[in-house]
Scaffold this active site. Structure first.
Site, short mmCIF file in Angstrom:
data_model
loop_
_atom_site.label_atom_id
_atom_site.label_comp_id
_atom_site.label_asym_id
_atom_site.label_seq_id
_atom_site.Cartn_x
_atom_site.Cartn_y
_atom_site.Cartn_z
CE LYS A 1 -6.35 1.92 -1.48
NZ LYS A 1 -6.89 1.41 -0.07
CE1 TYR B 1 -2.99 3.00 0.88
CE2 TYR B 1 -3.52 2.48 2.43
CZ TYR B 1 -3.66 3.43 1.85
OH TYR B 1 -4.90 3.93 1.96
#
Length: 308
Positions: free
Chosen positions: A171, A143
């Site tokens: 992400k 992330y």
């Protein structure tokens, strides 16, 4: 490299329901029944999976017991109908690895992992952090959220992290859509997942293969439709639907995103949003009015459409 584990599609960073309880932290207890019902609602509306214990799930405001039970509830609810990608964020690799081990034990399919939180880690520390969690054996979605963590996982760093066996996706929440193609160039086996709802359309057109999403908590059916239209090459149709939803989606990239998305859920009336735990407080009157306007505008457009 375990790049064959596909984390594409619309996976929703789930909100978490609370209920009043004077004996609970901040007077709010986790409402596991409503959380399970919300996970059910998302899967029933075509989402590929759920992502408990992300920022939107207020993981940092939970007790350790609550945090684990949230993942267990998601796994029990979703079953074999979708994926559970558990947030395992931690200040250090020992905490993150601990949460990843519990997620694996409790049946999660994969984990979502920020670099060390509350500390601006350098490159060597970031690599060590992900290497430690890699040892657990679950697929990892990195992330990248430099806005909140102050650590930017640049494409060249991601290429290095992608050499870890279980790192399969990122992400991407930098806000720079140019990153999508650059990451694919430097780390061709790493799936790029759209992270910012208000950059979703642009990211998908540039080649992102999934959406780890916030606003589909409120608009799951339409979110899946946007994703499907782009993947089918129906760009104009996808853009038209996205254009009417993106004013609401923009709240996903603002400080008050948790409160805004929970309010939007309540306005749509299909599931339950409810209150937030500290440090998140209520929306200001001005912000609440704007969230209501943006959400109701999206609902008006959705109601006017010819059913697909």
């Amino acid at each position: 490299m375990n790049q064959r584990f596909d984390l594409g599609g619309v996976i929703v960073a789930t909100t978490l329901a609370f209920k009043p309880d004077a004996s609970a932290p901040a007077g709010l207890a986790v409402d596991y029944e409503r959380f399970a019902a919300h996970c059910e609602f998302l899967i029933d509306n075509g989402c590929r999976g759920v992502g408990p214990n992300g920022s939107l799930g207020e993981y940092s405001s939970l007790t350790d017991d609550e945090r684990r039970k949230v993942v267990q509830t998601a796994v029990a609810t979703v079953g074999d109908r979708g994926l559970v990608v558990a947030g395992v964020h931690g200040v250090g690799s020992h905490q993150a690895k601990h949460w990843a081990e519990l997620a694996k034990e409790d049946g999660a399919d994969a984990v979502l992992l920020l670099p060390p939180t509350l500390y601006r880690a350098n490159r060597t520390e970031v690599i060590a952090h992900y290497a430690a969690v890699n040892e657990v054996g679950l697929p990892i979605m990195i992330y990248n959220n430099p806005i909140d963590t102050k650590v930017d996982l640049t494409p060249d760093l991601l290429a290095e992290l992608a050499q870890l066996e279980n790192v399969v996706a990122v992400k991407e929440f930098s806000g720079d859509v140019r990153r999508v193609l650059e990451i694919k160039e430097l780390a061709p086996d790493l799936d790029v997942i759209a992270g910012a709802d208000d950059l979703l359309f642009e990211s998908l057109v540039a080649g992102a293969t999934g959406w780890f999403a916030g606003y589909p908590n409120a608009f799951p059916r339409e979110a899946v439709e946007i994703y499907t239209l782009v993947t089918e090459g129906k760009i104009a149709e996808a853009r038209e639907l996205y254009r009417h939803l993106v004013p609401a989606f923009r709240w996903d990239s603002r400080t008050e995103f948790v409160q805004a998305i929970k309010l939007s859920i309540d306005i749509t009336g299909q599931s339950y949003g409810g209150p937030t735990r500290p440090p998140r407080g209520p929306l200001t009157a001005e912000h609440e009015a704007q969230v209501r306007k943006d959400t109701e505008s999206a609902l008006t457009y959705i109601a006017s459409r010819t059913p697909r």
